[in-house]
Design an enzyme around this catalytic site. Structure first.
Site, mmCIF file in Angstrom:
data_model
loop_
_atom_site.group_PDB
_atom_site.id
_atom_site.type_symbol
_atom_site.label_atom_id
_atom_site.label_comp_id
_atom_site.label_asym_id
_atom_site.label_seq_id
_atom_site.Cartn_x
_atom_site.Cartn_y
_atom_site.Cartn_z
ATOM 1 N N HIS A 96 0.833 -1.207 0.000
ATOM 2 C CA HIS A 96 0.000 0.000 0.000
ATOM 3 C C HIS A 96 0.869 1.259 0.000
ATOM 4 O O HIS A 96 0.873 2.027 -0.959
ATOM 5 C CB HIS A 96 -0.935 -0.017 1.210
ATOM 6 C CG HIS A 96 -1.884 1.138 1.249
ATOM 7 N ND1 HIS A 96 -2.561 1.513 2.387
ATOM 8 C CD2 HIS A 96 -2.258 2.034 0.296
ATOM 9 C CE1 HIS A 96 -3.327 2.563 2.128
ATOM 10 N NE2 HIS A 96 -3.150 2.908 0.871
ATOM 11 N N HIS A 150 1.677 4.796 -2.899
ATOM 12 C CA HIS A 150 1.882 6.168 -2.423
ATOM 13 C C HIS A 150 3.288 6.681 -2.721
ATOM 14 O O HIS A 150 3.479 7.654 -3.457
ATOM 15 C CB HIS A 150 1.618 6.249 -0.916
ATOM 16 C CG HIS A 150 0.190 6.202 -0.529
ATOM 17 N ND1 HIS A 150 -0.542 7.313 -0.203
ATOM 18 C CD2 HIS A 150 -0.656 5.151 -0.409
ATOM 19 C CE1 HIS A 150 -1.780 6.977 0.099
ATOM 20 N NE2 HIS A 150 -1.877 5.658 -0.011
ATOM 21 N N HIS A 188 -4.275 1.013 -6.199
ATOM 22 C CA HIS A 188 -4.452 1.651 -4.897
ATOM 23 C C HIS A 188 -5.838 1.362 -4.334
ATOM 24 O O HIS A 188 -5.992 1.076 -3.135
ATOM 25 C CB HIS A 188 -4.245 3.163 -4.993
ATOM 26 C CG HIS A 188 -4.509 3.865 -3.694
ATOM 27 N ND1 HIS A 188 -5.688 4.527 -3.434
ATOM 28 C CD2 HIS A 188 -3.757 3.984 -2.567
ATOM 29 C CE1 HIS A 188 -5.654 5.029 -2.219
ATOM 30 N NE2 HIS A 188 -4.497 4.707 -1.660
ATOM 31 N N ASN A 241 -6.782 -0.295 -0.656
ATOM 32 C CA ASN A 241 -7.135 0.717 0.340
ATOM 33 C C ASN A 241 -8.567 0.623 0.859
ATOM 34 O O ASN A 241 -8.787 0.639 2.062
ATOM 35 C CB ASN A 241 -6.907 2.121 -0.226
ATOM 36 C CG ASN A 241 -7.194 3.205 0.798
ATOM 37 O OD1 ASN A 241 -6.380 3.453 1.688
ATOM 38 N ND2 ASN A 241 -8.354 3.828 0.703
ATOM 39 N N ILE A 261 -6.431 9.136 -0.825
ATOM 40 C CA ILE A 261 -6.625 8.990 0.619
ATOM 41 C C ILE A 261 -5.600 8.001 1.127
ATOM 42 O O ILE A 261 -5.139 7.144 0.353
ATOM 43 C CB ILE A 261 -8.050 8.515 0.969
ATOM 44 C CG1 ILE A 261 -8.299 8.511 2.481
ATOM 45 C CG2 ILE A 261 -8.299 7.142 0.385
ATOM 46 C CD1 ILE A 261 -8.246 9.872 3.109
#
Length: 913
Positions: free
Chosen positions: A570, A575, A764, A768, A913
């Site tokens: 993740h 990110h 993602h 997530n 997010i």
């Protein structure tokens, strides 16, 4: 006719139509604004002759009407701009006063000034042609308008040789910033010219220079009109900055730095954290903020603690809808964390869950304070009294999806296995290719590399096959977290209340297409280098004691999985690894560049989210360290994964499935995606390939429209600068790796872009938005374990045998740890009201001036919708047992659309997010 001409100018010029078709009969500047048929025949010749000299004729001319006199003396005409400014929905008192002051100052001449810039050069001055400078009209008159969007106007005078507008400059002489959403200029023969601004414009007291906004027509660097070349370079220079000084919140500067701001060494040695990025601990680069170093460590950057904002370029900060979602999450966190904390501190016996019904009550009844404690709190803390009165003593948590259909599903082995294919972290399951499994760690340090799992452990679970036969027929699979954790276990297990193993889990693929776990290996590091490691193998139980030991072993596997999911798959792979490409895009690609226009929706909010993560999630003592088993070594595990395993060329979904140790697919040119899945009912992969294919097709169509051959790609200076900087600066510690894809052809460019869009959107989303729905029930997926699995002879073994359920719950996170974790993943799993999903753009018809690409994007959106329909069909297919069945949750994490809130579905365009 002379009077008629001037009359027409006064009455028609301000009344500009909304579409070019109604305003101009043709697409070429040579067409007349008013056709000959618009006037009686007896006036046509006279009017045409007058057009050469009168102001109205300057709007557009036909070749028949052009005379030497017009060429020598251009005539002037007016065009009008509609300027949309977005206002804050909920202004505070300070903002309201500032806006009223700006309105009165605007009336006095301290206004917003704009100027059109042509795509052409003035042959005399060798500078771009410009209109007159005009102030924005209506700011004072509309000062009390309550609408979210307010439209102002500006009227410009340009001459007949002006050409097409390619840019507009804005100078804000107010006292406050404002959000400029868009500008539409009408009155030119080319039709309406759109400027998609979507930017905060600072006052001259903050940013004295003019802001430049380019039209929506895309240009490669070599095709940039002469009038825009200097502005194009100037704008990118401003965005790069000079690399010096501390960034202010109003800046628009994109630059790189290492992760040297995660620790707080001034608070004590226990809060110090190593720098991520550099030779010692390779890691991608992050956005530079330029804060001063700490007092005790000159290499560590001082921190800005919540709730103060961390710098990101002004346009990267969250918009109002996202801010409201985060504020709501913060308010919920206060309610959900305060009372558990008070209960645990005032009632030590309530620190741990003692029975499963106490966990269930978090969702059914909420957390009720005991009357004796409540009476104490009423007298001591009035705030708690108000909470109790307003909520009637109930602080309920939303029921996670995982227990809505089957409360006991998490206990079953098949559900434990199913979640490796359709859970929060479906990207670590791999085909077993060597038996017994072998470690890649140094034998001199970590002992013999072979696993302790032997054929006798698993042969009875193979439906009569030998291990070799089962491997050859692709029946054996593995979750391998051994090498990830083992180097850190001594430091993890030395902490109070944190215990972990390096785990391996072997699964067998049944005839129904489902997996069943058949062995779990729990490994600890050797006491001394070279010693045999403590290895323990557990298999599916045949008695009561074995059942509880097996449940504890599965919990440790889930804890390992939760850590790798959050820290590696993740955070690192979506990110952190994408951030350098975003920074490079803003620094090296002009807003006019077609590739920037393609990538723009996939960069939204990512820098802001990552900055917030450095502030409260991945920092020393932050949420991740507090909630996951590795604790202070969390980010070191992430950095080790980057150093040893991360490769950009294997981040594409097909490559990830085929080439890595995962081995979940084999190449097969007869299949739609060029590969065949080893497990046919693999929801993450099957749904992911639908979206991958849609993205790939869209990107290839887009790239082909601008790059006809390899030379076009190689000669694009901005494009090459973007990729080179992202690799050599943004991923500096990996810049010499031989596996980086080249960027020398349209096919290679399409591949790189498809991978980036995939990572930012579908990958993602899959990792997530299931966090709370699947992980909010702590026993299903504990993020932390506090006890090892007891063995006969251990002091706590008898406690385990006497009350195994209580022992199991005591090994899970405590009350406060669990509720804090639940509150955080609740927010992380929530879609905001302003989310933009795959196949959507806020300006679907004007994001580019290339009409063919607008149509191609609509085709892409239609393909995404078709994928969503197919996913719904699959979830209703009883033959797909990994996503359909009694009590089985459908797999919707790849379903593109979603409403706001926690939905366990929805694929936003970006890491938002």
């Amino acid at each position: 006719m002379e009077m008629l001409g001037s009359s027409l100018l006064r009455t028609t010029t301000p009344l500009l139509r909304s579409s070019s078709s109604s305003l101009f009969p043709g697409d070429r500047p040579s067409d007349l604004l008013f056709s000959h048929a618009s006037f009686p025949s007896r006036h046509r010749i006279g009017l045409a002759r007058r057009v050469v000299r009168s102001p109205v004729a300057a709007v557009v001319l036909t070749e028949r009407c052009v005379r030497t006199e017009a060429e020598e003396k251009p005539v002037w005409f007016k065009v009008r701009a509609a300027v949309t400014v977005r206002r804050t929905k909920q202004e505070d008192l300070k903002e309201s006063i500032a806006n009223q002051l700006d309105a009165f100052l605007d009336k006095m001449g301290k206004n917003v000034v704009m100027e059109l810039v042509s795509t052409e050069i003035n042959p005399k001055t060798r500078k771009p042609k410009t209109s007159n400078r005009e102030a924005l009209r209506g700011w004072f008159e509309k000062k009390n308008t309550k609408a979210e969007r307010v439209v102002y106007t500006a009227e410009f005078a340009v001459d007949s040789s002006f050409g097409e507008p390619g840019a507009i400059t804005v100078l804000n002489r107010h006292q406050s910033e404002f959000f400029l959403e868009s500008i539409v200029v009408e009155g030119f023969a080319c039709g309406p010219v759109h400027f998609a601004c979507n930017s905060w414009v600072q006052p001259t007291s903050v940013h004295p220079n003019k802001r430049v906004f380019f039209g929506n027509k895309p240009f490669l660097p070599s095709q940039t009109p002469a009038g825009l070349r200097e502005l194009r370079q100037q704008e990118m220079k401003e965005l790069r900055g000079d690399g010096n000084g501390e960034r202010k919140l109003t800046d628009r500067i994109y630059d790189y730095d290492t992760y040297n701001d995660l620790g707080s060494p001034d608070r004590g040695i226990e809060f110090a954290r190593p720098t991520l990025g550099g030779e010692k601990m390779p890691f991608p680069r992050r956005l530079r903020t330029g804060r001063a170093p700490t007092a005790t460590d000159s290499h560590a950057e001082s921190r800005v603690e919540d709730p103060l904002p961390v710098y990101v370029p002004r346009d990267e900060r969250f918009e109002e809808g996202k801010q409201e979602m985060l504020k709501a999450g913060a308010r919920k966190a206060v309610l959900h964390n305060l009372v558990p904390l008070l209960v645990a501190s005032l009632s030590p016996e309530s620190h741990d869950f003692k029975a499963f019904h106490e966990l269930d009550n978090l969702f059914k009844q909420g957390l009720r304070l005991k009357r004796s404690l409540q009476d104490q709190l009423f007298h001591k803390i009035p705030f708690v009294s108000k909470i109790e009165e307003s909520s009637e003593g109930l602080l309920r948590y939303d029921t996670p999806d995982i227990i809505t259909k089957d409360k006991f599903a998490w206990l079953r082995d098949d559900e434990f296995a199913r979640q490796t294919l359709a859970g929060i972290n479906p990207v670590n399951i791999e085909r077993l290719q060597v038996f017994p499994p072998v470690s890649r760690l140094s034998p001199a340090v970590y002992g013999p590399p072979e696993s302790a799992i032997r054929e006798e452990h698993i042969t009875s679970h193979l439906n009569g096959m030998s291990v070799q036969q089962a491997m050859e027929e692709n029946k054996l699979f593995m979750l391998d977290f051994h090498d990830v954790y083992l180097p850190f276990l001594d430091r993890i297990n030395a902490q109070d209340g944190r215990k972990a193993y390096g785990t391996r889990t072997i699964f067998f693929l049944t005839e129904l297409g489902t997996l069943k776990p058949i062995a779990i290996e729990l490994s600890l590091p050797p006491v001394r280098p070279g010693d045999a490691r403590t290895k323990r193998v557990l298999t599916p139980p045949t008695d009561a004691t074995g059942n509880w030991l097996w449940q504890l072993a599965k919990a440790h596997v889930c804890s390992n999985d939760a850590g790798v999911h959050q820290l590696v798959n993740h955070w690192l792979r979506t990110h952190a690894s994408v951030e350098p490409f975003i920074l490079a895009a803003h620094r090296q690609l002009s807003a006019m560049h077609p590739i920037f226009k393609l990538l723009k929706p996939h960069m939204r909010y990512t820098l802001g989210v990552n900055a917030l993560a450095r502030q409260i999630l991945i920092n020393g003592g932050g949420v991740i360290e507090s909630g996951f088993t590795p604790g202070p070594v969390c980010m070191e595990i992430s950095a080790a994964a980057y150093r040893d395993h991360w490769r950009f060329d294997q981040e594409a979904l097909p490559a990830d499935l085929i080439r890595r140790r995962v081995g979940m697919a084999v190449e097969d040119k007869t299949q739609p995606h060029g590969l065949r899945l080893v497990i046919e009912d693999y929801p993450y992969a099957t749904d992911g390939l639908l979206l991958w294919s849609a993205i790939q097709s869209w990107v290839e169509t887009y790239v082909a429209a601008y790059y006809s051959d390899a030379e076009a790609v190689q000669s694009d200076s901005e494009l090459q600068g973007w990729y080179s900087e992202a690799v050599n600066v943004g991923h500096a510690d990996k810049r010499h790796a031989p596996w980086w894809p080249r960027l020398s052809s349209p096919a290679e460019l399409s591949s790189v872009l498809t991978t980036l869009i995939w990572l930012s959107s579908a990958q993602h989303a899959a990792l997530n938005f299931g966090q709370y729905p699947l992980g909010g029930y702590i026993p299903n997926r504990p993020p932390m374990m506090r006890r090892l699995v007891p063995m006969e002879g251990d002091p706590e073994y008898e406690h385990f045998r006497a009350d195994p359920a209580k022992f199991f719950l005591s090994a899970l996170p405590s009350l406060t740890q669990a509720t804090t974790f639940m509150t955080v993943i609740d927010t992380l799993s929530t879609h905001s009201v302003d989310e933009e999903y795959l196949g959507e753009r806020p300006d679907p018809y004007t994001w580019t001036g290339d009409g063919e690409m607008v149509e191609a994007f609509h085709e892409f959106a239609a393909e995404v919708r078709r994928a969503e329909t197919e996913i719904a069909r699959r979830n209703a297919d009883p033959a797909r047992r990994n996503r359909c069945g009694a009590g089985v949750l459908p797999y919707e994490l790849m379903a593109p659309s979603s409403g706001p809130g926690i939905t366990c579905r929805g694929v936003p365009n970006s890491v938002s997010i």
